[in-house]
Scaffold this active site. Sequence first.
Site, PDB file in Angstrom:
ATOM      1  N   ASP A 170       1.536 -11.246   7.006  1.00 42.84           N
ATOM      2  CA  ASP A 170       2.069 -10.499   5.864  1.00 42.84           C
ATOM      3  C   ASP A 170       3.440  -9.907   6.177  1.00 42.84           C
ATOM      4  O   ASP A 170       4.074  -9.330   5.291  1.00 42.84           O
ATOM      5  CB  ASP A 170       1.106  -9.398   5.435  1.00 42.84           C
ATOM      6  N   GLY A 181       0.786  -1.231   0.000  1.00 44.66           N
ATOM      7  CA  GLY A 181       0.000   0.000   0.000  1.00 44.66           C
ATOM      8  C   GLY A 181       0.810   1.268   0.000  1.00 44.66           C
ATOM      9  O   GLY A 181       0.299   2.340  -0.343  1.00 44.66           O
TER      10      GLY A 181
END
Length: 494
Positions: free
Chosen positions: A264, A94
Site C-alpha cells: 500500500d 485512515g
Amino acid sequence: MAESVRNVFTAARHHEELGDAFYDAVEPARFPAHIQRWRNRRWAERVGLGGLSDGEWIAHFGRFEPLPGSLDRPLALRYHGHQFRSYNPELGDGRGFLFAQLRDPVDGRLLDLATKGSGETPWSRGADGRLTLKGGVREVLATQLLEARGVDTSKSFSLIETGENLYRGDEPSPTRSSVLVRLSHSHVRIGTFQRLAHLNDEAGLRRLIDHGIRYYMPDLWQDLKPADEATRTLAFLERACANIARMGAEWTAAGFVHGVINSDNVTITGESFDYGPYRFLAEYDPKFVAAYFDPYGLYAYGRQPDALLWNLTRLAECLMPFASPAKLEAILDGFSATFARSLAKATLDRLGLEQAREPAGLADDMAFAGVVYDFMNGSRVPFERFFFDWRGGPASLERAEAGPAAEFYRSPAFEPVRAGLLKRNPAAGANLDHPYFAAGRPCTLLIDEIEALWAPIATADDWSGWHAKLDEIALAAEAYGVTTPEAGEASPLP
C-alpha cells in the site's frame, strides 16, 4: 500572481471517473488552531498557487475549503495491501484523503494534493486520524533532501500545526499535532489493485488499468487505447516495473532506507512517498534497518530491490485475468536488469558524470556502479562524503584527496573506483563552482541530526535550527540542479 505558464492553476478531478466504489467522501477534521509551519513556495509557484495569501493557504490546506474547479469534497481512497507480507483487507486512507487534483503547467502531469493527519475516515480502524507535529517535521525534511538527491518523491506542500494534544506509544506524550499536505503524481497503489482482485472485481480492475495508462502513462495511451486487453495490460505492468525499479535505484544512490515497503506504500508511478521510520545511511550497510518493528530486516537497505519486486509480483497476480501468466512473469524477470541500468544512471547522476549512450558503454557504467558500492561496502567510507568528494570525477581529484576522507581514497581497494572516475568526463550539470562544494562538507540528515533539530522545537518552540537545515538542503538542491523548469516547457495534456 505573475502571468506565466507555471503560475496558472489548472484544476482537475479525474479520480472521480473511477466511481465511488474506489473511495469514500469524508469530512475533514476541525482543528482548534492553524499555525503555518511550512509552505513549499517553489512548488506552489510552479503549480499556480504561489499567490495565495496566508489566510487563503490556511483555508485550503488547514480547513480544506475546496480549490476552485477541483474536487468538491475530500475522498478517502480504498485499498488493501500486504504489510510485512501479511495481507490486510482493512486498509484505506485512515488519516488522510485526496483533497484536490491539478495539472502541472510545466509538464502536463496530473498531480494530487493529498493529506496526512486530516481526521478520521471509515478506514481509521479506531485511530484518531491525526499526525504528530514531529511526524510532519520529519516528512518535510525527508522529501526536501530526497528531492535534492535526485529521488522522484512526493513533495511536502504544506505543514500546519493544529493545536491538539496527541498520545502515541512511540513518542513522549502528549505531543503536538499537525496536518500535512503532499503533492504527488499519483496515489494509485499496488494495494489499490489488490483490493479489487480480492473482491473479484474484474470490471473495476479493467477500469483501473486503463485509468492508470491514460493519466499516469499518457505517452502510451494513444497507442494502447485501440489495442487488445492483453497488450494494454502487459504494457502497463512493464511501465510500472520500470517506474518502481527506478525508484529503488534512486533510493540506493541516495543512501535512503524507506523502512515500510508494504504494497500500500508503492504507487504505479514509482514516486517515493509516506515517510514513517525512514533513515539516511551514515555509511553503506546492506543490513541497515530503519523500522524498529522490522526485527528480521525484511526492508533492510540492501533488500529494498527484492521488496519492490515482491510487491510487483503481487501486482502481476492481480493482472492475471487479462494477460498470459507467462508473459507477465517474463516482465517481472526483467526487473533486475532494469534496476541495474537505473542504478548506473542514478549513481552517475549523483557523481555528476557523463553517461554512456551506446550498449557497450552502458554495460561499463553498470559495472562501474557495482565497483562503487563494493568499495563503499568494504571501506565504510561516509556515504554522502563519497558522493560530495567525487562530484565531477577527475575535476574533483585535488579536492577529494585533500579532504577529510582522503585516507579512504589512498587504499588499494579504491583503485578500481579511481580508474572508473578518472576516465569519465564531468557532466554539463556537475556545477562544481557552486558555493555548496566550496563549503567543505556535504548536507546530511542522520537520525541524531533529526532528533537535535526536533528537541528545541519540542522544548522551546525554537524553529531556527529546522529552518537552517532546510536552507542547507535548498543550497544542496540548487548545487545538484534541482530547480523549477522555466515556463513554456509544457507538453500536451493527455
